[in-house]
Design an enzyme around this catalytic site. Sequence first.
Site, mmCIF file in Angstrom:
data_model
loop_
_atom_site.group_PDB
_atom_site.id
_atom_site.type_symbol
_atom_site.label_atom_id
_atom_site.label_comp_id
_atom_site.label_asym_id
_atom_site.label_seq_id
_atom_site.Cartn_x
_atom_site.Cartn_y
_atom_site.Cartn_z
ATOM 1 N N CYS A 57 3.662 -0.398 8.350
ATOM 2 C CA CYS A 57 2.224 -0.760 8.457
ATOM 3 C C CYS A 57 1.655 -0.281 9.788
ATOM 4 O O CYS A 57 0.600 0.361 9.829
ATOM 5 C CB CYS A 57 2.026 -2.278 8.413
ATOM 6 S SG CYS A 57 2.501 -3.063 6.906
ATOM 7 N N GLU B 74 -5.613 -6.789 12.735
ATOM 8 C CA GLU B 74 -4.882 -6.125 13.829
ATOM 9 C C GLU B 74 -5.816 -5.190 14.599
ATOM 10 O O GLU B 74 -6.421 -4.294 14.018
ATOM 11 C CB GLU B 74 -3.705 -5.324 13.266
ATOM 12 C CG GLU B 74 -2.721 -6.136 12.421
ATOM 13 C CD GLU B 74 -1.847 -7.079 13.233
ATOM 14 O OE1 GLU B 74 -1.926 -7.040 14.469
ATOM 15 O OE2 GLU B 74 -1.081 -7.834 12.618
ATOM 16 N N HIS C 66 -3.190 -7.698 7.811
ATOM 17 C CA HIS C 66 -1.943 -8.250 7.274
ATOM 18 C C HIS C 66 -2.268 -9.476 6.429
ATOM 19 O O HIS C 66 -3.007 -10.357 6.873
ATOM 20 C CB HIS C 66 -0.984 -8.643 8.414
ATOM 21 C CG HIS C 66 -0.049 -7.540 8.799
ATOM 22 N ND1 HIS C 66 0.053 -7.065 10.095
ATOM 23 C CD2 HIS C 66 0.818 -6.808 8.062
ATOM 24 C CE1 HIS C 66 0.955 -6.088 10.134
ATOM 25 N NE2 HIS C 66 1.427 -5.912 8.906
#
EC number: 3.4.19.-
Length: 204
Positions: free
Chosen positions: A149, A87, A168
Amino acid sequence: MDSQPSCVVVTGFGPFRQHLVNSSWEAVKELSKLGLGNDTVVQLRTLELPVDYREAKRRVTRIWEDHQPQLVVHVGMDTSAKAIILEQSGKNQGYRDADIRGFRPEGGVCLPGGPDMLESGVCMKAVCKHVAVEDVEVIFSRDAGRYVCDYTYYLSLHHGKGCAALIHVPPLSRGLPASLLGRALQVIIQEMLEEVGKPECKAR
């Protein structure tokens, strides 16, 4: 303080909803056994975070104050993922889903008055390009999902001035056991440390 070896803190998350085993923490436990590799001089510290906005906020603040890490890597589980997802950015708004205690951040905001988005100083596209993990795909994303998260990631990017990452991982399965995810984290974090050391990443 200057004489202390630099460290990397890697966090995983505990159980939530119907997920009694969170693959993120299982993967981080495997990484803890493996270490970051013999040629890596930084210390590895691992920590389990609850899927709890307020407690995650408190612990992230402590991580940055107590350890002053070179990099913090948060690992979360994406229940629908088939690949490992790196991410690039954390978002400040849109946190509507309740955590394990039924709490939602006021106004759905992570940091009142903060920028809408914070970017990691690690170039995730470059990491994706350079890592090869046996039996699992590694992909890049700009939307971390607006749950604990993403919330944790945004706060960590804020405290660490961009020296944070969010990975993730898919749920555990026969094809993706914790041991494989742990090895994948080792390879990915080694590459992230390489990226953090590059001048163009520091200048972001």
